[in-house]
Design a protein around this motif. Structure first.
Motif, PDB file in Angstrom:
ATOM      1  N   THR A  29       0.854  -1.182   0.000  1.00 34.38           N
ATOM      2  CA  THR A  29       0.000   0.000   0.000  1.00 34.38           C
ATOM      3  C   THR A  29       0.890   1.231   0.000  1.00 34.38           C
ATOM      4  OG1 THR A  29      -1.650  -1.210   1.255  1.00 34.38           O
ATOM      5  CG2 THR A  29      -1.858   1.175   1.228  1.00 34.38           C
ATOM      6  N   GLN A  30       0.745   2.068  -1.012  1.00 30.12           N
ATOM      7  CA  GLN A  30       1.605   3.234  -1.168  1.00 30.12           C
ATOM      8  C   GLN A  30       1.402   4.256  -0.052  1.00 30.12           C
ATOM      9  OE1 GLN A  30       1.260   5.048  -4.982  1.00 30.12           O
ATOM     10  NE2 GLN A  30       3.083   6.299  -4.730  1.00 30.12           N
ATOM     11  N   SER A  31       0.211   4.309   0.487  1.00 31.04           N
ATOM     12  CA  SER A  31      -0.085   5.316   1.508  1.00 31.04           C
ATOM     13  C   SER A  31       0.448   4.933   2.889  1.00 31.04           C
ATOM     14  CB  SER A  31      -1.595   5.543   1.590  1.00 31.04           C
ATOM     15  OG  SER A  31      -2.248   4.357   1.996  1.00 31.04           O
TER      16      SER A  31
END
Length: 121
Positions: A86-88
Motif C-alpha cells: 500500500t503506497q499510503s
C-alpha cells in the motif's frame, strides 16, 4: 501423452504452464487439479503424474533425489515476480528490508541456491 497434476485456474504457475503449452502447441492431459504446490509434489512423488512447479518450491526434493526435472525444449519457463504494498502506508524496517532484498538480491540468491538444478544449455 502424460497425465499432469496442475494448480487451480487463476494460479500464476497454472497460467505460466498454459502459456508454455500454448506456445509449444502441446495439449497436456490434465488429470488432477490441486490448490497447493506441496500437494502437487506429493502426488508427483507418488507417481500420479507430472507436475509444473517453480524451481524454488522443489529444491529440497531435488537435493534428496525425491523428484527430478525433465529436460524439455523451451524450458525452464522464466517468470517475473512483483512486490506490492500500500503506497499510503510507511513500511516497517523489516518490510523495507524484505522489499529491498526481493528487488535487489532475490534473483541472484535463487540462481545461487537453485542454479545447479537448471538444465545445462
Amino acid at each position: 501423452p502424460f497425465d499432469f497434476i496442475v494448480r487451480e485456474k487463476g494460479a500464476g504457475t497454472r497460467a505460466a504452464m498454459e502459456k508454455f503449452f500454448e506456445d509449444t502447441h502441446v495439449e497436456p492431459r490434465m488429470k488432477i487439479e490441486l490448490h497447493s504446490n506441496e500437494i502437487i509434489k506429493q502426488a508427483v512423488m507418488a507417481g500420479l503424474g507430472l507436475g509444473f512447479l517453480s524451481l524454488h518450491t522443489i529444491g529440497l526434493e531435488l537435493e534428496h533425489k525425491l523428484i527430478r526435472m525433465l529436460d524439455v525444449e523451451g524450458a525452464p519457463v522464466v517468470r517475473s515476480w512483483n512486490v506490492v504494498h500500500t503506497q499510503s502506508k510507511m513500511l516497517s524496517p523489516a518490510a523495507e528490508a524484505f522489499r529491498y532484498f526481493m528487488l535487489e538480491e532475490a534473483e541472484s540468491h535463487l540462481a545461487q541456491r537453485f542454479g545447479m538444478h537448471w538444465p545445462k544449455a
